[in-house]
Every structure is written in structure tokens, then in C-alpha cells.
Design an enzyme around this catalytic site. Structure first.
Site, PDB file in Angstrom:
ATOM      1  N   CYS A 375       0.834  -1.207   0.000  1.00 44.70           N
ATOM      2  CA  CYS A 375       0.000   0.000   0.000  1.00 44.70           C
ATOM      3  C   CYS A 375       0.870   1.259   0.000  1.00 44.70           C
ATOM      4  O   CYS A 375       1.716   1.436   0.888  1.00 44.70           O
ATOM      5  CB  CYS A 375      -0.911  -0.019   1.226  1.00 44.70           C
ATOM      6  SG  CYS A 375      -1.627   1.586   1.595  1.00 44.70           S
ATOM      7  N   CYS A 378       0.831   3.263   3.245  1.00 38.69           N
ATOM      8  CA  CYS A 378       1.615   2.650   4.320  1.00 38.69           C
ATOM      9  C   CYS A 378       3.096   2.938   4.094  1.00 38.69           C
ATOM     10  O   CYS A 378       3.834   3.294   5.021  1.00 38.69           O
ATOM     11  CB  CYS A 378       1.388   1.138   4.361  1.00 38.69           C
ATOM     12  SG  CYS A 378      -0.322   0.670   4.664  1.00 38.69           S
TER      13      CYS A 378
END
Ligand code: SF4
Length: 455
Positions: A375, A378
Site C-alpha cells: 500500500c 503505508c
């Protein structure tokens, strides 16, 4: 009524210049046919087989872009006949003018191709299509969140060119579910991907399933992080076309090598209707809540989804621009590099985090990030989170991570308040329930304040 059909005057194209008799704008077109071309493309090796064209014109009610309610999944067909190598074609067209590229695209695909019009400066595509003298089709995604100025431009364009834009709308049930569950502005909290998926990507996918090729206004200079390798023409790396299956759709980018300033010179010279928002400092224009003006010197993409990381700014319409190693590929827990690797960050198993949720009086407070290593959001907060863990080491707050994609995702959604990645939870020392970090600001100071206020 004919759909997006221009005048039938013939157009002769030779090299990068063209001529066309009659209209006053032709002499202007000749003035702007010399356009700066920038960069070179890198192309895939994929091939695409062409089917015979259907060149009939269609009325508005006979739109070739299918309605959501009439769609069925396309069969994957064996492709026979002539095989076109689009890598070779792209090389041949690398120094061609946008007009020449547009002419080639319309010639090859007839009524099976349509221009994707966003309501911004890609109106240049429509002008180029008009200048070819060939019939052309235009479709647009009405997300329901566009600026009034964009709707007015749609109307002006329809009138100016005597065309009907084939609007695609999101599925009402999907929009209803999203808004009822998460509110009207969820994208500010958990990223624009979900809303864009419902309001843009799925309607686009439906539109493209009625086509064999599409034409976009993408340029290399629009987003250096994600658009620097846009070819003039390519087999679409993301979407399927009418024939179904990988390789069934061709994507043309006639403006790929053109610089933004030259597009504007063209628009001004040709006296093309433009979005009134441009006069207010907007450059790249999308939905109203996700677009803002930029300052002189700011890159145009800084006006889109400004609260997010630069590499997450593709809305999914051109996701093929993002390489897999960038980690922006949807929900795919592939073999990607682990993140939040630090001695100060505890890796929690499912049992570990379950125990944490059951404890009533903890010895220490815990801060836990629910993450997926692929992600981009993230990845963007990794450095801050590790720095925070260092600062909190030995200070009564444990910092941990729990990988919550793949088979853990449902559990994390049900039990750990996971909405999207990353979700950050604080388990205070004495309160039984975890408190979800409510902000998109994931810098060290913001996270530290959250911890200190609630630990
Ligand atoms: Fe939703 Fe914003 Fe995407 Fe439009 S640009 S579909 S409002 S997230």
C-alpha cells in the site's frame, strides 16, 4: 441525430502538417502544427489483433457505450485475422503531430473508438478530431461531483461541435452504499481510491467494454512520477475492450509528447471552448472536492488529491502508468518488500493482536498500525512510524504492526476497525477498546500528540 459527427470535408495529412479547405480555423491549425515533442517512449512487446471496423454513424439513443443495465460479461474470443504490432506503430508515430495520430486512430478504429473527455484541456482532442474531418465519438464520466463549470463546458462543447457526449454514470446502488456507509467526503479520510473506483473506474470499465480503442489526453509532463513513459499508442495494460480478455483494447495518447504550454497555445489559437475554472488557477480538473487551483510554479498534479502521496494520485483510469514495484496495485498481497522493519516495532500475529483486544488492564499502552506492505499510503508513513517507535522506546508505549491484508483482512475489518490501509489503533493502558487514529496526518508530531493525549 448523428453522434459526435463532424463536417465531412476531406483532410489531407502529410508528415506533421495538414491542410483542409473551407473553415477559417484551418489557417490557424496550420500555424500550430509545429509542436514541441518531448521524451521517448518505452513500449511493451504485446501484440493485438484487429477486427473489421464498423463505420456506421449512430444516434444518441443508439450509443455504442453500453448502459450498465444492459451489460453482460464479454466472451473471450479467439482473435483471428490481421495482427497489428502497436509497438512498431508507436515507434513510427513517435514524431507525428497529435493531428496525424488522431487521424490514424480514427482511420483504424472508426466507430469502435471514442475520445475520453474529462472537461479540462483535453478538449484539444475533440478539436483535433474535428480537424481530421472524420466522424468521431466522445464519452465522459459524470461522477456526480463535478464543478458546475465543467458541466457548462460539456454543454458548450456539444453545441460548438454539434455532437452528443456519451455520458457514463456511476451505479446508483454503489454510490448509495458508499455515501450511506462513509459519508460524502470519505476520500479525505481514507484516500480517494474507493470513491474513484465507484464513481469513475467502474463506469469507465463499462464504457470501454463497448469499444475496441479509446483516446486519452494523457501527457508525459502531467505527472513525472507516473506518466513519464506514456506511449503514443499501446495495447491497454489495464482495461478490456469489446472482444474481451487481455489485449482487447488499444489506448491512444495523441498528446503524450506534447507539453502543456503547447496544448494551451493550440486551444487559444483555435478558439476552442475551455473550462472557466482554468481562469481561476485550476490546471488539472477533476471532481470538485478533489481539485484545487495551483500557484504559479506548482506542478498541475499538486492540485489533485493534494492530501495524498504523489504516487497514489492516479485515480485508476490510467493505473497501467504505475509500475507494480511502486506498490500501487489494488489489493494484491504479492511478494513485496516488508515495511516498518525496526527493532522498536513489534510484529504482532493474529493471536497477539486478539489478546491485545481482550486485555482490560494493560501494562503499557500499545500503538498498532494495520498495514499492507504494497500500500503506497503505508509506505509513505513508514519513516515517520519508525522514528516514532524510536522516540517511544522505553517510555511506556509499545509500537507494533499487524499485516492486515490477504486472509487477515476480513478479521481486521470485523474486529479491528479496518477501513483502509493504513489504520492506526491506540490501545490505552486502561481503556478496553482501541481508539482509531482519526487523521490523515501521519507525521511524527501528529502521531505523538495522539499517543500522549490518550495513552
Ligand atoms: Fe470521488 Fe474525488 Fe475520485 Fe471524484 S475525484 S470520484 S469525488 S474521490
Amino acid at each position: 441525430m448523428a453522434l459526435a459527427v463532424t463536417s465531412s470535408s476531406s483532410t489531407a495529412i502529410s508528415g506533421s502538417s495538414f491542410s483542409r479547405s473551407g473553415a477559417s480555423s484551418e489557417s490557424k491549425a496550420l500555424q500550430i502544427c509545429s509542436i514541441r515533442l518531448s521524451g521517448r517512449t518505452h513500449l511493451s512487446q504485446r501484440r493485438f489483433s484487429l477486427k473489421p471496423l464498423n463505420a456506421e454513424s449512430h444516434s444518441r439513443s443508439e450509443s455504442w457505450v453500453p448502459r450498465a443495465s444492459t451489460l453482460t460479461a464479454p466472451e473471450v474470443e479467439e482473435k483471428g485475422g490481421e495482427v497489428e504490432d502497436f509497438e512498431q506503430l508507436a515507434k513510427k508515430l513517435e514524431d507525428a503531430s497529435p493531428l496525424e495520430i488522431m487521424d490514424k486512430a480514427l482511420e483504424k478504429f472508426g466507430d469502435d473508438i471514442a475520445i475520453a473527455f474529462s472537461g479540462a484541456e483535453d478538449v484539444a482532442l475533440i478539436e483535433y478530431a474535428r480537424l481530421t474531418g472524420k466522424p468521431f465519438r466522445v464519452f465522459s464520466l459524470d461522477t456526480g461531483r463535478l464543478n458546475p463549470e465543467t458541466y457548462r463546458l460539456f454543454d458548450a462543447v456539444e453545441k460548438q461541435y454539434g455532437i452528443r457526449i456519451e455520458y457514463m454514470f456511476p451505479d446508483a446502488v454503489e454510490v448509495q452504499a458508499l455515501v450511506r456507509n462513509k459519508g460524502l467526503f470519505s476520500f479525505y479520510e481514507d484516500g480517494h481510491q474507493e470513491c474513484c473506483r465507484v464513481r469513475k473506474v467502474r463506469p469507465l470499465r463499462r464504457a470501454l467494454k463497448g469499444l475496441k480503442a479509446w483516446i486519452t489526453g494523457q501527457r508525459k509532463d502531467q505527472s513525472p512520477g507516473t506518466r513519464s513513459e506514456i506511449p503514443i499508442v499501446q495495447v491497454d495494460p489495464v482495461f478490456e475492450g469489446l472482444d474481451g480478455g487481455a489485449g482487447s483494447l488499444v489506448k491512444w495518447n495523441p498528446l503524450a509528447n506534447v507539453e502543456g504550454a503547447d496544448v494551451w497555445t493550440f486551444l487559444r489559437t483555435m478558439d476552442v471552448p475551455v473550462n472557466a475554472l482554468h481562469a481561476q488557477g485550476y490546471v488539472s480538473i477533476g471532481c470538485e472536492p478533489c481539485t484545487r487551483p495551483v500557484l504559479p510554479g506548482q506542478h498541475e498534479r499538486e492540485g489533485r488529491w493534494w492530501w495524498e502521496d504523489a504516487k497514489a494520485k492516479e485515480c485508476g483510469l490510467h493505473k497501467g502508468n504505475i509500475k507494480e514495484e511502486d506498490g500501487a496495485v489494488d489489493s494484491k498481497p504479492a511478494a513485496v518488500q516488508e515495511i516498518f522493519e525496526s527493532n522498536n516495532v513489534v510484529t504482532l500475529s493474529k493471536e497477539g493482536i486478539e489478546n491485545l483486544t481482550k486485555l482490560r488492564n494493560r501494562k503499557e499502552a500499545w500503538l498498532v498500525v494495520l498495514y499492507a506492505p504494497w500500500c503506497p499510503f503505508c509506505q509513505a508513513m513508514e519513516a515517520s512510524y519508525i522514528e516514532l517507535a524510536e522516540k517511544l522506546a522505553g517510555k511506556g508505549v509499545k509500537v507494533a504492526k499487524f499485516r492486515a491484508d490477504g486472509e487477515q483482512k476480513e478479521f481486521a475489518k470485523q474486529e479491528l476497525q479496518l477501513g483502509s490501509f493504513p489504520t492506526i489503533l491506540l490501545f490505552p493502558k486502561s481503556a478496553p477498546r482501541a481508539i482509531k487514529y482519526p487523521s490523515e496526518h501521519r507525521d511524527v508530531d501528529s502521531l505523538m500528540s495522539f499517543v500522549n493525549l490518550l495513552r
